[in-house]
Scaffold this active site. Structure first.
Site, PDB file in Angstrom:
ATOM      1  N   SER A  20     -10.572 -47.913   3.104  1.00 38.30           N
ATOM      2  CA  SER A  20      -9.450 -48.739   2.661  1.00 38.30           C
ATOM      3  C   SER A  20      -8.943 -49.654   3.770  1.00 38.30           C
ATOM      4  O   SER A  20      -9.064 -49.340   4.952  1.00 38.30           O
ATOM      5  CB  SER A  20      -8.266 -47.857   2.234  1.00 38.30           C
ATOM      6  OG  SER A  20      -8.710 -46.772   1.483  1.00 38.30           O
ATOM      7  N   THR A  55      -0.200 -45.727  -0.063  1.00 46.04           N
ATOM      8  CA  THR A  55       0.466 -45.442  -1.341  1.00 46.04           C
ATOM      9  C   THR A  55       1.582 -44.397  -1.235  1.00 46.04           C
ATOM     10  O   THR A  55       2.165 -44.001  -2.237  1.00 46.04           O
ATOM     11  CB  THR A  55      -0.572 -44.984  -2.381  1.00 46.04           C
ATOM     12  OG1 THR A  55      -1.254 -43.831  -1.870  1.00 46.04           O
ATOM     13  CG2 THR A  55      -1.592 -46.073  -2.659  1.00 46.04           C
ATOM     14  N   ASP A 126      -5.787 -31.312  -1.049  1.00 42.84           N
ATOM     15  CA  ASP A 126      -5.242 -30.521   0.046  1.00 42.84           C
ATOM     16  C   ASP A 126      -4.414 -29.384  -0.526  1.00 42.84           C
ATOM     17  O   ASP A 126      -4.190 -29.312  -1.732  1.00 42.84           O
ATOM     18  CB  ASP A 126      -4.368 -31.409   0.947  1.00 42.84           C
ATOM     19  CG  ASP A 126      -4.347 -30.905   2.390  1.00 42.84           C
ATOM     20  OD1 ASP A 126      -4.738 -29.742   2.629  1.00 42.84           O
ATOM     21  OD2 ASP A 126      -3.938 -31.679   3.273  1.00 42.84           O
ATOM     22  N   ASN A 158     -11.144 -30.618   4.855  1.00 37.66           N
ATOM     23  CA  ASN A 158     -10.123 -29.622   5.164  1.00 37.66           C
ATOM     24  C   ASN A 158     -10.522 -28.323   4.460  1.00 37.66           C
ATOM     25  O   ASN A 158     -11.556 -28.273   3.781  1.00 37.66           O
ATOM     26  CB  ASN A 158      -8.720 -30.107   4.767  1.00 37.66           C
ATOM     27  CG  ASN A 158      -8.616 -30.456   3.280  1.00 37.66           C
ATOM     28  OD1 ASN A 158      -9.279 -29.861   2.435  1.00 37.66           O
ATOM     29  ND2 ASN A 158      -7.786 -31.436   2.968  1.00 37.66           N
ATOM     30  N   VAL A 234       2.676 -30.305  14.105  1.00 32.43           N
ATOM     31  CA  VAL A 234       3.674 -31.352  14.289  1.00 32.43           C
ATOM     32  C   VAL A 234       4.444 -31.457  12.977  1.00 32.43           C
ATOM     33  O   VAL A 234       3.845 -31.619  11.915  1.00 32.43           O
ATOM     34  CB  VAL A 234       3.027 -32.708  14.641  1.00 32.43           C
ATOM     35  CG1 VAL A 234       4.091 -33.750  14.930  1.00 32.43           C
ATOM     36  CG2 VAL A 234       2.103 -32.556  15.840  1.00 32.43           C
ATOM     37  N   THR A 241      -4.210 -39.661   9.421  1.00 35.90           N
ATOM     38  CA  THR A 241      -4.672 -38.746  10.470  1.00 35.90           C
ATOM     39  C   THR A 241      -6.121 -38.316  10.264  1.00 35.90           C
ATOM     40  O   THR A 241      -6.884 -38.245  11.218  1.00 35.90           O
ATOM     41  CB  THR A 241      -3.781 -37.492  10.541  1.00 35.90           C
ATOM     42  OG1 THR A 241      -3.600 -36.997   9.214  1.00 35.90           O
ATOM     43  CG2 THR A 241      -2.429 -37.814  11.137  1.00 35.90           C
ATOM     44  N   GLY A 242      -6.506 -38.058   9.012  1.00 30.53           N
ATOM     45  CA  GLY A 242      -7.887 -37.660   8.725  1.00 30.53           C
ATOM     46  C   GLY A 242      -8.868 -38.777   9.066  1.00 30.53           C
ATOM     47  O   GLY A 242      -9.955 -38.529   9.579  1.00 30.53           O
ATOM     48  N   ASP A 243      -8.453 -40.011   8.780  1.00 31.29           N
ATOM     49  CA  ASP A 243      -9.304 -41.177   9.054  1.00 31.29           C
ATOM     50  C   ASP A 243      -9.494 -41.363  10.556  1.00 31.29           C
ATOM     51  O   ASP A 243     -10.594 -41.658  11.035  1.00 31.29           O
ATOM     52  CB  ASP A 243      -8.683 -42.440   8.444  1.00 31.29           C
ATOM     53  CG  ASP A 243      -8.360 -42.258   6.961  1.00 31.29           C
ATOM     54  OD1 ASP A 243      -9.139 -41.594   6.263  1.00 31.29           O
ATOM     55  OD2 ASP A 243      -7.317 -42.761   6.511  1.00 31.29           O
TER      56      ASP A 243
END
Length: 320
Positions: A20, A55, A126, A158, A234, A241-243
């Site tokens: 994306s 989104t 998730d 994950n 955190v 974060t995954g990207d």
């Protein structure tokens, strides 16, 4: 001199990243491109969508690339004979035909370059409060399981996604190692379960990630290196974060091809630096006692350039 220049050209490493794009913020290609470039990779991006922002905001607008349009862009590269890549990187996709086209492209690129490495983040869903749910259409699961994962070399699911792909629930670390073995058997020689709800030896303030690297030696014997990484939780919901994780894992496994431990330590440490900087900055922007919003929680990517380039190791991995 000419020899040296030839060597430099030789080592150029090209990544095709199909993800994306957002005008504002850092997810998908916006989260992957900068770190890869900083770490010395040439990055060619195909934007699977172009949105104003991710989104998670109250509003978003934009366009989606369909599988025919993806194919058309690839045909353009092919006609110019610039379709040789060292890596392909993919993440969040909502459309089965788009995903199937990605598989076709990866297979063709692997014919061009048999050493091509496909890094796939099989984004499907998730767990929240222990309950897993999918945030992509259900019909993507069989495509990932039967078509995508078999052509992937490195996958970063994950815990929930690893469970979906194998049809097996993870309750203990032993379960997780067995699930990673099942995933190896499906194709990828490197599997990293990027987050889990397993109990961390260091305590509840830590998140466990697990990695497994299976190499088949020339004589046919298999060696598997398995590691556990515990990183401080955190307290915030970040997007992208995954990207970022998959992109940095691509880079560090390239630089440490037979040392998943070091690659994961550098990836997770850099990740921590970026998240700590982001949360600190978001809290300042939100002001005392206010919860930071989506805009304030955008990853501090540019500000973290030095940490991405040369991360101080603040998270150590344990060899299992």
């Amino acid at each position: 001199r000419a020899g040296g220049a030839a060597m430099e050209l030789e080592r150029e490493c090209r990544v095709l990243s199909i993800q994306s794009h957002v005008v504002r913020g850092y997810v998908g290609n916006k989260a992957a491109t900068f770190p890869l470039q900083v770490l010395g990779f040439e990055v060619d991006t195909v934007n699977s969508v172009q949105f104003s922002n991710h989104t998670g905001y109250a509003h978003w607008k934009g366009q989606v690339l369909n599988s025919d349009e993806l194919h058309e862009l690839y045909e353009g590269l092919k006609l110019n004979k610039v379709n040789r890549y060292d890596y392909v990187l993919t993440g969040y996709t909502r459309d089965t035909s788009f995903l199937a086209m990605v598989v076709d492209i990866v297979q063709e690129l692997k014919q061009q370059n048999s050493n091509l490495v496909y890094v796939c983040d099989p984004v499907m869903g998730d767990k929240w409060n222990g309950e897993g749910s999918m945030y992509v259409p259900k019909d993507l699961l069989p495509v990932y399981r039967d078509k995508v994962v078999p052509v992937a070399d490195i996958i970063t699911p994950n815990q929930f996604e690893a469970e979906l792909l194998t049809g097996r629930k993870i309750y203990t670390e032993k379960d997780a190692l067995e699930v990673m073995d099942m995933l190896h058997a499906m194709g990828p020689e490197t599997v990293v379960i990027t987050s889990s709800d397993l109990q961390a030896p260091l305590g509840n303030d830590y998140l466990i990630a697990l990695g497994s690297h299976r190499k088949t030696k020339a004589d046919g014997t298999r060696i598997t290196q398995r590691i556990r990484v515990e990183s401080p939780k955190v307290d915030a919901v970040f997007v992208g974060t995954g990207d970022l994780f998959a992109a940095m894992l691509l880079a560090w496994t390239h630089k440490h091809p037979n040392n998943l431990k070091v690659a994961c330590e550098k990836t997770v440490s850099a990740m921590q630096h970026v998240l700590q900087r982001t949360i600190k900055s978001a809290k300042v922007q939100a002001g005392e006692g206010n919860k930071p919003n989506s805009a304030q929680l955008e990853l501090r990517m540019v500000q973290s350039k030095k940490d991405i380039e040369n991360p101080e190791i603040i998270v150590k991995a344990t060899v299992l």
